[in-house]
Design an enzyme around this catalytic site. Structure first.
Site, PDB file in Angstrom:
ATOM      1  N   ARG A   1      29.322  35.844  42.315  1.00 24.10           N
ATOM      2  CA  ARG A   1      28.739  36.468  42.433  1.00 24.10           C
ATOM      3  C   ARG A   1      27.404  35.539  41.877  1.00 24.10           C
ATOM      4  O   ARG A   1      26.394  35.911  41.844  1.00 24.10           O
ATOM      5  CB  ARG A   1      28.778  36.755  41.181  1.00 24.10           C
ATOM      6  CG  ARG A   1      27.811  37.728  40.196  1.00 24.10           C
ATOM      7  CD  ARG A   1      28.390  38.414  39.021  1.00 24.10           C
ATOM      8  NE  ARG A   1      27.962  39.864  37.743  1.00 24.10           N
ATOM      9  CZ  ARG A   1      27.904  38.587  36.806  1.00 24.10           C
ATOM     10  NH1 ARG A   1      28.314  37.962  36.649  1.00 24.10           N
ATOM     11  NH2 ARG A   1      27.192  40.190  36.150  1.00 24.10           N
TER      12      ARG A   1
ATOM     13  N   HIS B   1      23.570  36.676  42.841  1.00 25.48           N
ATOM     14  CA  HIS B   1      22.224  37.130  41.777  1.00 25.48           C
ATOM     15  C   HIS B   1      21.684  36.552  42.323  1.00 25.48           C
ATOM     16  O   HIS B   1      20.264  36.760  41.808  1.00 25.48           O
ATOM     17  CB  HIS B   1      23.134  36.469  40.421  1.00 25.48           C
ATOM     18  CG  HIS B   1      24.157  37.993  40.071  1.00 25.48           C
ATOM     19  ND1 HIS B   1      23.361  38.429  38.669  1.00 25.48           N
ATOM     20  CD2 HIS B   1      24.411  39.159  40.532  1.00 25.48           C
ATOM     21  CE1 HIS B   1      24.231  39.435  38.139  1.00 25.48           C
ATOM     22  NE2 HIS B   1      25.018  39.913  39.505  1.00 25.48           N
TER      23      HIS B   1
ATOM     24  N   ASN C   1      21.912  39.349  33.337  1.00 25.29           N
ATOM     25  CA  ASN C   1      22.700  37.484  33.482  1.00 25.29           C
ATOM     26  C   ASN C   1      23.227  36.713  32.290  1.00 25.29           C
ATOM     27  O   ASN C   1      24.511  36.159  32.534  1.00 25.29           O
ATOM     28  CB  ASN C   1      21.916  36.752  34.486  1.00 25.29           C
ATOM     29  CG  ASN C   1      21.743  36.905  35.730  1.00 25.29           C
ATOM     30  OD1 ASN C   1      22.399  37.647  36.827  1.00 25.29           O
ATOM     31  ND2 ASN C   1      20.646  36.401  36.287  1.00 25.29           N
TER      32      ASN C   1
ATOM     33  N   HIS D   1      34.949  42.455  44.769  1.00 22.81           N
ATOM     34  CA  HIS D   1      35.137  42.789  43.185  1.00 22.81           C
ATOM     35  C   HIS D   1      37.038  42.376  43.548  1.00 22.81           C
ATOM     36  O   HIS D   1      37.256  42.370  42.458  1.00 22.81           O
ATOM     37  CB  HIS D   1      35.035  43.544  42.981  1.00 22.81           C
ATOM     38  CG  HIS D   1      33.670  43.970  42.528  1.00 22.81           C
ATOM     39  ND1 HIS D   1      32.506  45.271  41.682  1.00 22.81           N
ATOM     40  CD2 HIS D   1      33.049  42.676  42.298  1.00 22.81           C
ATOM     41  CE1 HIS D   1      31.484  44.467  41.593  1.00 22.81           C
ATOM     42  NE2 HIS D   1      30.945  43.517  41.380  1.00 22.81           N
TER      43      HIS D   1
END
Length: 360
Positions: free
Chosen positions: A95, A99, A127, A226
């Site tokens: 992740r 990001h 975040n 995921h």
């Protein structure tokens, strides 16, 4: 000595020409056997899954072959220990890379702490109290600085860690172009603006990805990340209690799954309670995520709309990946390389940070 200098100069010249060729493109599955395509094994999935969306000028898998050949081994040694101690770390590092790349490119801007000149992306809505894994990146960076001072960038550490975490969790391997450099800036505004929310509709998700040069195949494929990790109650509470502003749950939620989630995530409070994104195999990288979506058991709105959003071919992709794990793995490898190529700093742009949390 003179003969040695001539030989060395010739080798350097050959290397530069060789590297320049590789910067432009490298063929699918291309691997020199120098370790960059084989991060500690491939989780039993038969070698590399391909290199994805083509080359990016300035990035190539052998970037550290002479300057820090042990870089990937160092990354993997830290990852094996960290993930064995806490399997959630794998999803956290995957992740982090996502990001990072979605905000001013794959430049490790997400790792910068607040300072007199930096407004940290860590404080953005997507975040804050959510991103994890920074200490693992710190440990990797410290060990790399010991072995190869000011050589391996934080941006490449994020890319290597995302791949390594996928592999250690049982997912695919891929040939990873390297050579990213680190930003001297961060964008708190960009972080708030460019990372899609967990309750996004399918058109919104597609728009966010298209702004980064990614398509609907990349959206469905990368959402498959995921298959590992967890989410906080606050990210799916709306689905349980007020999906469409009428104080009713999301009608696409499978009934038994809905009641199970309500026990974890109350209507009031409990925002930081957690639930696995893939409850069937939360620590293993596989295609179960897509199987669960087909059963109405996707955790986030942004997961389930891949099936129910009725835009483009996302439904067909969910079904295809559910049926064929190998196909999913092949596409995941390609999409990860494609995402990792989003606006990197190369050449003399940016810097190689000594500490990933601050500019040199």
């Amino acid at each position: 000595m003179a003969r040695f200098k001539v030989t060395c100069l010739a080798l350097v010249a050959m290397t530069l020409v060789y590297s320049a060729t590789l910067c432009v493109a490298h063929p699918v599955g291309f691997n020199f056997g120098w370790g960059w395509g084989s991060p500690g094994g491939n989780g039993g999935h038969g070698g590399n899954s391909g290199n994805g969306g083509g080359g990016y000028p300035g990035l190539f898998p052998e970037y550290y072959q002479f300057s820090c050949p042990q870089a990937n081994d160092i990354v993997m040694s830290v990852l094996h220990k960290a993930i064995a101690n806490n399997p959630r770390v794998a999803a956290s590092l995957l992740r982090l890379h996502f990001h990072d790349c979605f905000v001013q490119g794959c430049d490790a801007s997400v790792l910068l702490d607040d300072s007199a000149t930096i407004s940290s992306e860590k404080n953005s809505g997507p975040n804050k109290n959510s991103l994890r894994g920074f200490e693992v990146i710190d440990e990797i960076k410290a060990k790399l600085e010991e072995a190869c001072p000011q050589t391996v960038s934080c941006a490449d550490i994020l890319a290597l860690s995302a791949r390594g975490s996928t592999v250690i969790s049982g997912g695919p391997n891929w040939v990873l172009p390297l050579g990213r450099r680190d930003s001297t800036t961060a964008s708190l505004t960009g972080s708030n603006r460019n990372i899609p929310a967990p309750n996004s509709s399918l058109p919104t998700l597609l728009n966010f990805f298209q702004r980064q040069g990614l398509d609907e195949v990349d959206l469905v494929t990368l959402s498959g990340g995921h298959t590992i990790g967890i989410a906080r109650c606050v990210t799916f509470k709306q689905r349980l209690y007020n999906q469409n502003g009428n104080n009713q749950p999301d009608s696409t939620l499978e009934r038994s799954y809905y009641f199970g989630l309500k026990s974890v995530c109350p209507s009031s409070g409990g925002d930081n309670n957690i639930s696995p994104l893939d409850f069937a195999s939360p620590a293993r990288f596989d295609n179960t995520y897509f199987k669960l979506i087909l059963l109405g058991k996707g955790l986030l709105t942004s997961d389930q709309v891949l099936l129910t959003g009725n835009v483009g071919k996302t439904m067909e992709l969910v079904k295809s990946f559910s049926d064929d794990e190998g196909l999913f793995f092949q596409h995941f490898a390609k999409s990860m390389v494609k995402m990792g190529n989003i606006r990197p700093l190369t050449g003399l742009k940016g810097q190689v940070r000594k500490n990933c949390r601050r500019v040199n």
